[in-house]
Structure formats: C-alpha cells, structure tokens
Design a protein around this motif. Sequence first.
Motif, PDB file in Angstrom:
ATOM      1  N   PHE A 193       0.940 -50.228  45.136  1.00  0.00           N
ATOM      2  CA  PHE A 193      -0.339 -50.948  45.124  1.00  0.00           C
ATOM      3  C   PHE A 193      -0.444 -51.877  46.328  1.00  0.00           C
ATOM      4  N   GLN A 194       0.642 -52.620  46.610  1.00  0.00           N
ATOM      5  CA  GLN A 194       0.579 -53.598  47.693  1.00  0.00           C
ATOM      6  C   GLN A 194       0.426 -52.937  49.061  1.00  0.00           C
ATOM      7  N   TRP A 195       1.172 -51.863  49.300  1.00  0.00           N
ATOM      8  CA  TRP A 195       1.102 -51.237  50.619  1.00  0.00           C
ATOM      9  C   TRP A 195      -0.066 -50.282  50.747  1.00  0.00           C
ATOM     10  N   LEU A 196      -0.609 -49.844  49.620  1.00  0.00           N
ATOM     11  CA  LEU A 196      -1.762 -48.937  49.675  1.00  0.00           C
ATOM     12  C   LEU A 196      -3.063 -49.722  49.553  1.00  0.00           C
ATOM     13  N   ALA A 197      -3.275 -50.370  48.415  1.00  0.00           N
ATOM     14  CA  ALA A 197      -4.549 -51.049  48.179  1.00  0.00           C
ATOM     15  C   ALA A 197      -4.680 -52.344  48.973  1.00  0.00           C
ATOM     16  N   GLN A 198      -3.627 -53.137  49.035  1.00  0.00           N
ATOM     17  CA  GLN A 198      -3.726 -54.424  49.708  1.00  0.00           C
ATOM     18  C   GLN A 198      -3.598 -54.295  51.229  1.00  0.00           C
ATOM     19  N   ALA A 199      -2.456 -53.771  51.677  1.00  0.00           N
ATOM     20  CA  ALA A 199      -2.237 -53.672  53.122  1.00  0.00           C
ATOM     21  C   ALA A 199      -3.209 -52.701  53.778  1.00  0.00           C
TER      22      ALA A 199
END
Length: 418
Positions: A193-199
């Motif tokens: 989630f962090q590297w796909l949606a956020q970053a």
Amino acid sequence: MTNLLLYISLFLIWTMLFYHAFLMVGGYFHSLKYKSFEKELLSESRNLPTVSILIPAHNEDVVIENTLKSMIRLNYPKDKLEVIVINDNSSDDTGSIVDAYAEQYPFIKALHTKPPNAGKGKSGALNKGFKKSTGEVIIVYDADNTPEPDAVYYLALGLQNDEKAGAIVGKFRVVNANKNLLTKLINIETLTFQWLAQAGRWFWFKMCTIPGTNFAIRRSILERLNGWDEKALSEDTELSIRVYDLGYYIRFFPSAITWEQEPETLRVWWRQRTRWARGNLYVIFKYLFRLHKLKNRKVFIDIFYFLFTYLMFFAGILISHSIFVVNIFYDLELKIGIVSYVLLIVGFLLFVTEVCLALSMEQKQLTVKNFFVVLFMYFTYSQLWILLVVYSSILEIKRVLFKQEAKWYKTKRFQQTS
C-alpha cells in the motif's frame, strides 16, 4: 446479458490493475529519489518548529508504556516538544501509566476525558488534545506506535522545508509481522500500500492520503479546518480531502518511520478493516455530491480513486467471480471463453509482480517464504476483502437509511513479547 456483464467486470478489473501498475512504477521511482530530499534537509541548519504530539488512548494499558518510552527516545529538542496523551475515558490502567510518566517527564502531559463527551472515537479525542496543544506543528501517533528516534525530526523538518505541503506522511512498519500468517499477510499489504498507493500517487500526482498515525500537519491548517470530523470513522481520509481543498498537497516521506502493532486474530482484523471501509465509504458519499463546491479540482483524483476501489473495482470482481462459479454448474454460453481465463491468469501474475516489486524496496522482505505468502495471499486474504467491502457497504446503507450513529470500534491490542 451475461456476456455484457462479464465484459464490464473485466474492464473494471483491468482498469484498476493497469492503474495500480502505473502507481507501482511511480512508487519505485520515488524509492530512488526520496533520499535526496532527506540529504537536503540534513545539509542545512534550521530553527526547528515547536511540536505537539497527540496520542489518543482508550484502554491502551497493554501498549501505552512502550509508546511513551519511544517518545522519550525521540531525537528532538525537549524544550520544543510536548506529548499530549488523551486518556479517553479508559477503564483500565492507561490513565495511571500516563500520569506516572507525566510526573517524571515535563514534556509529557496527560489529558483525561470523562463522559458524556468522551470515549466516542478517535476524532473527538484528537480535537480535545488539539485544543490543549501549543505547537506550530501537530503530529499524531496511535497508542500502539513506537516511532524511530528520528521520525519526528524528519516530519517536522520536512514540513518546515516545504511551504506547499499542508501535511507530511511517514512510513509505518509492522512490529509483530512474524507473529502468525495473518500478520505476515498484513505486513505485505502494508508495504505494498505504501509503495503503491502512497509513493506512486505522490510521484505522479503530488498526492497521498493522511494515515491514522505518523503524520505531521500545520497547526494553522487545523485551525482553519476546525480540527477533525467527529462523524468520520476514517478521520484521516476525510481530513486529507479538506487539506487538498485548501490548495496544499500532502507529501509522502518514508524516512520518518514508526512501528505499529497489527491485529493478530481474524476477528480483530475484520472489525478494524470494516471500520476503515465504512469510513472511506462515508468520505466518498460526503464529497461525491459536493464536487462542484470543491475548489481544488485535483481532489477529484482521490475521490474517484476511492469510488473506483470500494465500489466499481470490487463490484467487477464480485460479478466476474459469480459468473465463473455459475458457469461451472450451468453453461452460460460465454462468448469470451478462453480469453477470460487468460485475463484472469495474467491478472494474477500482475498482482504477484506488483507486490514483489513493493517488497523489493524494503530490506529482507523479498524472500522465498514471502513469495509463497504472496501467492497464498491472492487466493485468500485478497478475496476476503470482497466480502468485507460488501458487508461494510450494507452497514453503511443501513446507517444512512435509519439515521444511525456510527459507532467507533477500538482495535484490540496484544501483549508483545520481547
């Protein structure tokens, strides 16, 4: 009619798969670039802003002491730091633990709330803490969080160094990732989630979503917005929309790291994720019919992203799965035939590739064991989300139709072994 439904469902699914692949490319590029921002911050000496850390706590005696110890270890000038723990109508030993630390450390302050305006949810507790705070920068941590010593320093300095950023978001890691299979799955979901949606969204659109913890926001912005929406179960997502509408962006800065506890049983996971899904559905419908009133058109990207994810994408999966199952027992005379199976297989491979790419951005996460967990994840954990979203949608529809008050579910904590 069945063929048309299958075509529509496959279109919805593949639209989201391509979008996620697009985001993952951005996430990968951001993982290569964010260190330069960190070096820029460390290369210049600046006057640090005053910071108020808000920690809402309702019956958190299992974890709150570790959180307070991590506050003591923070590499931030204590004369510019205050930690306000909002003991929100707890019935356990949370209050006494906080009081003991507050007596010993002047920068730690205890705020005890009592009924009738207490114990109703995180937003209400945060608003009470905000009124007592004095910092130029407000940082929020959940009561189970243990931020790394430099986390607050990076958040505060990053916000000070970027005038266009209304808030800055750090990275969170799962402290109990190896507890059992469920926590392993949650750990992989969190990193992806962090590297796909956020970053990814930050790299391509200069957008990301405020999470429930490990973020900093300007005091001036919270004052303009009158704090948090106390009706929102996902107060973080709702706040993000309003920050964007003021003309700011929200930066994702993974140098600021906190460690948090995740559910160790399926029951706790289900209740927590149901609250998240219901909260995001609330945000979708709160703003979907007010788009014409929003000043910042970029907000449309976020609203339609959540709309597509929670309604259209999951609807597409549900329809395609239903057609597949029915076709096993009854010939639906599908014209697409073998092509649909090829698309399903390619979709599975794309899912595995994206998740493995996300794991490769973290040290010691792309392992053989985790690879097989990812394979298992697609057929179990990911499919469980379909049922959860359907269930959450039904609850939200009932709440709106019968004008029910949304009840906050406080996530159960677990004792951590050293």
